[in-house]
Each structure stands twice: as C-alpha cells, then as structure tokens.
Write an enzyme that holds these catalytic residues in place. Structure first.
Site, PDB file in Angstrom:
ATOM      1  N   LYS A 202       0.869  -1.105   0.055  1.00  0.00           N
ATOM      2  CA  LYS A 202       0.093  -0.044   0.026  1.00  0.00           C
ATOM      3  C   LYS A 202       0.910   1.246   0.070  1.00  0.00           C
ATOM      4  O   LYS A 202       1.928   1.414   1.038  1.00  0.00           O
ATOM      5  CB  LYS A 202      -0.776  -0.047   1.243  1.00  0.00           C
ATOM      6  CG  LYS A 202      -1.848   0.922   1.232  1.00  0.00           C
ATOM      7  CD  LYS A 202      -2.921   1.054   2.489  1.00  0.00           C
ATOM      8  CE  LYS A 202      -3.415   2.443   2.669  1.00  0.00           C
ATOM      9  NZ  LYS A 202      -4.538   2.331   3.555  1.00  0.00           N
ATOM     10  N   ARG A 212     -10.949   9.721   2.554  1.00  0.00           N
ATOM     11  CA  ARG A 212     -10.530  10.649   3.753  1.00  0.00           C
ATOM     12  C   ARG A 212     -11.716  11.362   4.026  1.00  0.00           C
ATOM     13  O   ARG A 212     -12.236  11.573   5.272  1.00  0.00           O
ATOM     14  CB  ARG A 212      -9.247  11.138   3.830  1.00  0.00           C
ATOM     15  CG  ARG A 212      -8.151   9.945   3.843  1.00  0.00           C
ATOM     16  CD  ARG A 212      -6.575  10.602   3.740  1.00  0.00           C
ATOM     17  NE  ARG A 212      -5.770   9.693   3.774  1.00  0.00           N
ATOM     18  CZ  ARG A 212      -4.254   9.872   3.549  1.00  0.00           C
ATOM     19  NH1 ARG A 212      -4.103  11.205   3.374  1.00  0.00           N
ATOM     20  NH2 ARG A 212      -3.446   8.809   3.209  1.00  0.00           N
ATOM     21  N   LYS A 225       1.359   9.940   5.797  1.00  0.00           N
ATOM     22  CA  LYS A 225       1.526   8.656   6.110  1.00  0.00           C
ATOM     23  C   LYS A 225       2.496   7.827   5.668  1.00  0.00           C
ATOM     24  O   LYS A 225       2.815   6.848   5.392  1.00  0.00           O
ATOM     25  CB  LYS A 225       0.208   7.908   5.654  1.00  0.00           C
ATOM     26  CG  LYS A 225      -1.202   8.338   6.374  1.00  0.00           C
ATOM     27  CD  LYS A 225      -2.463   7.553   6.160  1.00  0.00           C
ATOM     28  CE  LYS A 225      -3.491   7.980   6.906  1.00  0.00           C
ATOM     29  NZ  LYS A 225      -4.737   7.119   6.716  1.00  0.00           N
ATOM     30  N   LYS A 256      -2.206  -1.423  -3.766  1.00  0.00           N
ATOM     31  CA  LYS A 256      -3.090  -0.128  -3.547  1.00  0.00           C
ATOM     32  C   LYS A 256      -2.159   0.841  -3.744  1.00  0.00           C
ATOM     33  O   LYS A 256      -1.240   0.998  -2.935  1.00  0.00           O
ATOM     34  CB  LYS A 256      -3.839  -0.362  -2.270  1.00  0.00           C
ATOM     35  CG  LYS A 256      -4.651   0.739  -1.823  1.00  0.00           C
ATOM     36  CD  LYS A 256      -5.372   0.746  -0.468  1.00  0.00           C
ATOM     37  CE  LYS A 256      -6.045   1.849  -0.194  1.00  0.00           C
ATOM     38  NZ  LYS A 256      -6.549   1.840   1.036  1.00  0.00           N
ATOM     39  N   SER A 282     -10.436   5.819  -4.085  1.00  0.00           N
ATOM     40  CA  SER A 282     -11.344   6.572  -4.267  1.00  0.00           C
ATOM     41  C   SER A 282     -10.955   7.682  -5.228  1.00  0.00           C
ATOM     42  O   SER A 282     -11.824   8.213  -5.812  1.00  0.00           O
ATOM     43  CB  SER A 282     -11.555   7.328  -3.016  1.00  0.00           C
ATOM     44  OG  SER A 282     -10.248   7.768  -2.300  1.00  0.00           O
ATOM     45  N   TYR A 320     -15.460   0.995  -6.173  1.00  0.00           N
ATOM     46  CA  TYR A 320     -16.622   1.741  -5.894  1.00  0.00           C
ATOM     47  C   TYR A 320     -17.595   1.427  -7.030  1.00  0.00           C
ATOM     48  O   TYR A 320     -19.170   1.835  -7.164  1.00  0.00           O
ATOM     49  CB  TYR A 320     -16.352   2.984  -5.516  1.00  0.00           C
ATOM     50  CG  TYR A 320     -15.433   3.272  -4.467  1.00  0.00           C
ATOM     51  CD1 TYR A 320     -16.182   3.057  -3.204  1.00  0.00           C
ATOM     52  CD2 TYR A 320     -13.916   3.360  -4.680  1.00  0.00           C
ATOM     53  CE1 TYR A 320     -15.228   3.368  -2.243  1.00  0.00           C
ATOM     54  CE2 TYR A 320     -13.343   3.709  -3.486  1.00  0.00           C
ATOM     55  CZ  TYR A 320     -13.696   3.238  -2.332  1.00  0.00           C
ATOM     56  OH  TYR A 320     -13.014   3.523  -1.334  1.00  0.00           O
TER      57      TYR A 320
HETATM   58  C1  PBG Z   1      -7.097   3.670   5.752  1.00  0.00           C
HETATM   59  C2  PBG Z   1      -7.570   3.400   4.431  1.00  0.00           C
HETATM   60  C3  PBG Z   1      -7.439   4.238   3.320  1.00  0.00           C
HETATM   61  C4  PBG Z   1      -7.993   3.618   2.338  1.00  0.00           C
HETATM   62  C5  PBG Z   1      -8.691   2.583   2.708  1.00  0.00           C
HETATM   63  N1  PBG Z   1      -8.129   2.205   4.126  1.00  0.00           N
HETATM   64  C6  PBG Z   1      -6.893   5.687   3.277  1.00  0.00           C
HETATM   65  C7  PBG Z   1      -5.547   5.843   3.723  1.00  0.00           C
HETATM   66  O1  PBG Z   1      -4.704   5.110   3.919  1.00  0.00           O
HETATM   67  O2  PBG Z   1      -5.496   7.132   4.204  1.00  0.00           O
HETATM   68  C8  PBG Z   1      -8.198   4.238   0.769  1.00  0.00           C
HETATM   69  C9  PBG Z   1      -9.395   3.550   0.038  1.00  0.00           C
HETATM   70  C10 PBG Z   1      -9.539   4.566  -1.027  1.00  0.00           C
HETATM   71  O3  PBG Z   1      -8.930   5.568  -1.189  1.00  0.00           O
HETATM   72  O4  PBG Z   1     -10.638   4.185  -1.708  1.00  0.00           O
HETATM   73  N2  PBG Z   1      -6.520   2.865   6.523  1.00  0.00           N
END
Ligand code: PBG
Length: 331
Positions: A202, A212, A225, A256, A282, A320
C-alpha cells in the site's frame, strides 16, 4: 509466448478482429461480476444516504442501508462487500478503544449483514484511522506512529471483527508484523477459518483523498502517512512485503492504489502466484466519474479500467463501481 509468425500477408491480425464472434473467441482475459469487491461506507447519522461530495454517486449508508446494499450485491452476483465506518467524531480518541468495541458501527454492520444476507462475503478494514483523534492508522505518541503498540490494538480489532462474523479481514495499516500477530491470535481464539486479505503493498498516495472525506478523516489527519505507507518510487520493496505477509499467514494480498500501480500487481502475481487483488481507490473513482459526468469520457471507461486489472494478473478488484460494473456486465 511464441514470437514466431509469418510475415504479411500470411499473417493479418485483422482477420481475428472482423466479427464479434471471432473477437470473443480469441479474447485473452475476461472480467466477471465474480471478480468484484464492493467497498461501502457506513454511518450512524440518521436517514443517511448522504453523497460524498468528492465521490459523486457514492453515499454513506446506515446499517439498514448497508444491509440493503448487501442484498443488492447478492442480486447482482457480487461476491463480497467491504465496510468502512464513518465514525462519530465524539468517539475518536488518541487510544482508539472504539476500534475494538464489539458494538462499534462496523461490527454492528457485519452482524446485520450476516444475519440477513449470509451468502455475501463481508470484508472489514483493520486500521485505527477511523477511530483515531490524530487521523493516523497507528497509535501516535509525541508525533511518532508506534508500530508495536499499534499491533496490539489491531489484534484486538481483528478478534472483535472475527467475533462479529467477518469473512475477510483487511489490514490496511502497513505496520510491520501485524499479519503474524493477527493470525496467531485468530488461531488461538478458534477463528481458524477467518481469512486475511493483506494490504501488503500500500503506497502513500494522494489518490486516497476522497476516501478520507468519506470516512471523515481528512480534517483529523495531522501530517502524512509516509513513515508507514510505501514510497511510490519503490517496486522491489512491494515484493518483499508480499513475501513477508504470505509467510506470516495472509491468504490473499492487495496492491493499492490500482491503476497507477498495475506494474506492481503484475509482478506480485508472476512472482508468487497467490490470490492477488488491487484496489481501484477513491481518487481513481473520482477521476473517472468526474470525467464521465462532464461528458468528457463515456461510461465504457468503467469496464475498460477494470479489465486492466485482469490483464495485469489480478484475481479481483475492489471498486466503488462494483454495482454499475455488474449491471454493465449483464448487458
Ligand atoms: C485507511 C484506508 C485508506 C483507504 C482504505 N483504508 C486511506 C488511507 O490510507 O489514508 C483508501 C481507500 C480509497 O482511497 O478508496 N486505513
């Protein structure tokens, strides 16, 4: 692959493209509704069905609404749904206890779905960000995200979710050592058949922005992060992470974001041959949907973008677009 072919005109590639029947016959990759996992947002805000402004067409649903979404998924043939809670800001603390409360929003939603639509696989998210006053995926002390203390919290979360009936646990936190710790705890507690789909590779990505907003973490997050999510410049590290997570007991792995990281998905599948998923996140949804709503691209981009994951070797995709893709696939 056989690189040998006769020169033109013995070889004419257009021969096999001349009709739908021939094109279908020689199509190398297929996309099915069975390849889809549908991420949905849950809220306790009464009434719900509030659209996420940065994700047109995506709403936050109440627990009842999520059950209806699961019923719709079942009707459409979508095998799995993935829950993300929009937690009441009053419940967010620096110690994140709400994360492993048996009655938290996510656990209530899992129970409700399992009671009404047991055939749907329910996936949950394991990370502290929806419950953390700091908006981070881990416990923060003096501005540092603590790895080992976070793992203790994640293990409690995993057990509470397994207890609620989750079929697939999705650790999305990127702490080191969490898969092994969860797997041991699950075995010890008798949850030996609960599966783990590790967010193994990730990346620290700006494509998560709309998510978010959806879970109400944008305002809370201080900083970025990058000390736990991957550097977008790295590829070999993704393979080392996948190797580590499989060794620790992950059943499936994820890359991801999705579309900007298809090279990683391909390398993971080729190297390990394990069940490999990608998350069309997203920001990817927002880009495609935004352009579709402007009339700048046609709706066909949805299935084309999902086919890219199959071509890259993914067994499935979190998207989605799952319900609209399912309807489009049915024709
Ligand atoms: C957080 C988490 C995130 C997503 C899934 N779980 C965002 C992040 O790491 O800040 C993102 C999913 C998306 O953007 O559709 N644990």
């Amino acid at each position: 692959m056989n690189p040998i072919h006769s020169p033109f005109p013995a070889t004419r590639f257009r021969r096999l493209r001349q009709s739908a029947a021939l094109r279908d016959l020689v199509q190398e990759n297929r996309l099915s509704v069975k390849d889809l996992i549908w991420p949905v947002f849950v809220t306790d805000v009464p009434g719900a069905d509030v659209e996420v402004p940065s994700m047109p067409g995506v709403v936050r649903r109440t627990v009842d609404g999520v059950v209806r979404a699961a019923e719709e998924a079942a009707r459409l043939g979508i095998p799995a749904i993935c829950l993300f809670p929009y937690t009441d800001p009053a419940l967010k603390t620096e110690t994140c206890e709400e994360a492993w409360s048996p009655g938290n929003l996510s656990n209530r939603a899992v129970r409700a779905i399992k009671a009404r639509v047991p055939e749907i696989a329910v996936m949950t998210d394991i990370a502290l960000d929806p419950y953390n006053a700091n908006g981070h995926d881990g416990i923060v002390r003096d501005g540092v995200i603590l790895n080992d203390e976070t793992i203790e919290a994640l293990v409690k979360m995993a057990l509470a979710q397994a207890e609620a009936g989750a079929d697939i646990l999705g650790p999305s936190d990127m702490m080191d050592g969490r898969i092994g710790a969860m797997r041991n705890a699950l075995e010890a507690a008798g949850h030996k058949d609960v599966t783990i789909l590790s967010y193994a590779a990730k990346y620290a990505s700006a494509f998560y922005g709309p998510f978010r907003d959806a879970v109400g973490a944008s305002g809370a997050l201080k900083g970025d992060k990058k000390t736990y999510q991957m550097n977008p410049g790295n590829a070999d590290e993704a393979l080392r992470l996948v190797a580590r997570d499989i060794a620790e007991g992950a059943d499936m792995v994820m890359v991801k974001p999705g579309m900007p990281y298809l090279d990683i998905a391909r390398a993971v599948k080729e190297t390990f041959g394990v069940p490999t998923f990608a998350y069309q996140v997203s920001g990817e949804y927002a880009m495609l949907k935004g352009a579709m709503l402007q009339g700048w691209v046609k709706e066909e981009v949805v299935l084309e973008s999902l086919m890219a994951f199959r071509r890259a070797g993914c067994d499935g995709v979190l998207t989605y677009f799952a319900p609209e893709a399912a309807r489009a696939l049915r024709g």
